[in-house]
Design a protein around this motif. Sequence first.
Motif, short mmCIF file in Angstrom:
data_model
loop_
_atom_site.label_atom_id
_atom_site.label_comp_id
_atom_site.label_asym_id
_atom_site.label_seq_id
_atom_site.Cartn_x
_atom_site.Cartn_y
_atom_site.Cartn_z
N VAL A 1 101.96 64.40 -44.78
CA VAL A 1 100.73 64.89 -44.16
C VAL A 1 101.07 66.19 -43.44
O VAL A 1 101.86 66.20 -42.49
N PHE A 2 100.49 67.30 -43.90
CA PHE A 2 100.78 68.61 -43.32
C PHE A 2 99.55 69.07 -42.53
O PHE A 2 98.53 69.47 -43.10
N ILE A 3 99.67 69.01 -41.21
CA ILE A 3 98.58 69.36 -40.32
C ILE A 3 99.13 70.16 -39.14
O ILE A 3 100.35 70.17 -38.90
N ALA A 4 98.24 70.83 -38.43
CA ALA A 4 98.65 71.56 -37.22
C ALA A 4 97.42 71.87 -36.39
O ALA A 4 96.30 71.96 -36.91
N ASN A 5 97.62 72.01 -35.08
CA ASN A 5 96.60 72.61 -34.23
C ASN A 5 97.22 73.81 -33.53
O ASN A 5 98.45 73.95 -33.48
N ASP A 6 96.39 74.69 -33.00
CA ASP A 6 96.90 75.98 -32.52
C ASP A 6 97.21 76.00 -31.02
O ASP A 6 97.18 77.07 -30.40
N ASP A 7 97.52 74.84 -30.46
CA ASP A 7 97.84 74.81 -29.03
C ASP A 7 98.98 75.75 -28.67
O ASP A 7 98.99 76.35 -27.59
N ASN A 8 99.95 75.89 -29.58
CA ASN A 8 101.13 76.71 -29.29
C ASN A 8 101.09 78.09 -29.92
O ASN A 8 102.01 78.89 -29.69
N PHE A 9 100.06 78.39 -30.72
CA PHE A 9 100.01 79.72 -31.35
C PHE A 9 98.59 80.28 -31.40
O PHE A 9 98.27 81.09 -32.27
N ASN A 10 97.75 79.88 -30.47
CA ASN A 10 96.37 80.36 -30.46
C ASN A 10 96.32 81.89 -30.39
O ASN A 10 96.89 82.51 -29.50
N GLY A 11 95.63 82.50 -31.37
CA GLY A 11 95.50 83.94 -31.40
C GLY A 11 96.72 84.69 -31.92
O GLY A 11 96.74 85.93 -31.90
N LEU A 12 97.71 83.97 -32.42
CA LEU A 12 98.95 84.60 -32.88
C LEU A 12 99.12 84.43 -34.39
O LEU A 12 98.46 83.61 -35.02
N THR A 13 100.05 85.20 -34.94
CA THR A 13 100.46 85.02 -36.33
C THR A 13 101.66 84.09 -36.35
O THR A 13 102.63 84.29 -35.59
N THR A 14 101.62 83.08 -37.20
CA THR A 14 102.68 82.07 -37.20
C THR A 14 102.97 81.61 -38.61
O THR A 14 102.19 81.86 -39.54
#
Length: 355
Positions: free
Chosen positions: A222-235
């Motif tokens: 299961v490949f998922i993510a939320n942007d808590d650690n990269f909000n507004g950034l390129t990752t």
Amino acid sequence: MKKLKKYLILLLLLSGACVDPYEVEVEGGEQLLTVEATLTSEPGRQRVRLTRSDRYGSVFEGLIRPVRGATVIVRDDLGEVAFLEEDDEERGSYFTKSDFATQVGRSYTLQIQTVDGKIYSSLPERVSAVPEINSVQLETVRIPVEGEENDRSGIQLIAELSDPAEENNFYLWRNGPSVYVLETRPDLFTPRPSDSNPSRDPQPKDCCITCYRSEIVGNQGVFIANDDNFNGLTTRIPAGFIEDDGLRFVNTYRVDLRQISISPEAFRFLRLVKQQTEISGSVFDPPPANIRSNMINLEDPDEVVLGYFIAGAETVRRIYISTADLDFTQPKTIIPDDCREVEGAQVDPPADWNP
């Protein structure tokens, strides 16, 4: 006294032989409705799959049964309704029309009525925008296998994206349809022994060595993510995995990587699924959780329903993988036959094949 003992033993044997077998009636386990549905903004014939599985205690435990004859609709928050039709060959699968697509900002609800009159409905799923995939990098992964000389291996897909800063975003990645160059050895073809060929001598075929094979490979995770650690950034985030089976990466492999925006509720559900599937089996593992679906029986809210209805927006990145891109490959698997005999293979490349 000895004669008396002999008579007693004989009576015990005779009485044991005449005992009728005791028939135990085991009540079958409850059949649980399972819903698999991910509808996105990518126009196409999209699927809702309905099955039933049995709980522990049923003689059919573990058997997956398609749910046939159901009425399945998708309704948005503006009242527009899409009716899904059951596929004649793929039992339990219900498809939208070929132009169906979700729209950003709309909310969607899945509703199901089974042939026995039960009515199920999902909670509304709101569709958020999804950014493009900037690029996809490849990483060769080797997995040691205890007791085996050769490692398992595969390709990790790493997606680069620029996350929007305006809102909290949740992502799901899946592998789309794949095509690869399949190489076989028709010169080694040997038919089964028969009267005409009792010695199993090879009978080489004139065609064909190279084909193009289509397949759909799951992500094996299961490949998922939320942007808590990269909000507004390129990752860059691991977004998929394709196992090397000795055939896929002999020449050129093509895969469509799907990046899907999902709701916070869908993310929480998938995160629990991910935790359960990655349990190592140690005493420190958390106990199995009852992962709650967003599907509800309207007349019996306590009924357990498995699976989840997801509605999101989607962007796709197509990539070609050649053997030269890999640091390690599996030994080539030999298929001693015409490549056209392999399921999903054809001689001509797809019209959009452009490595």
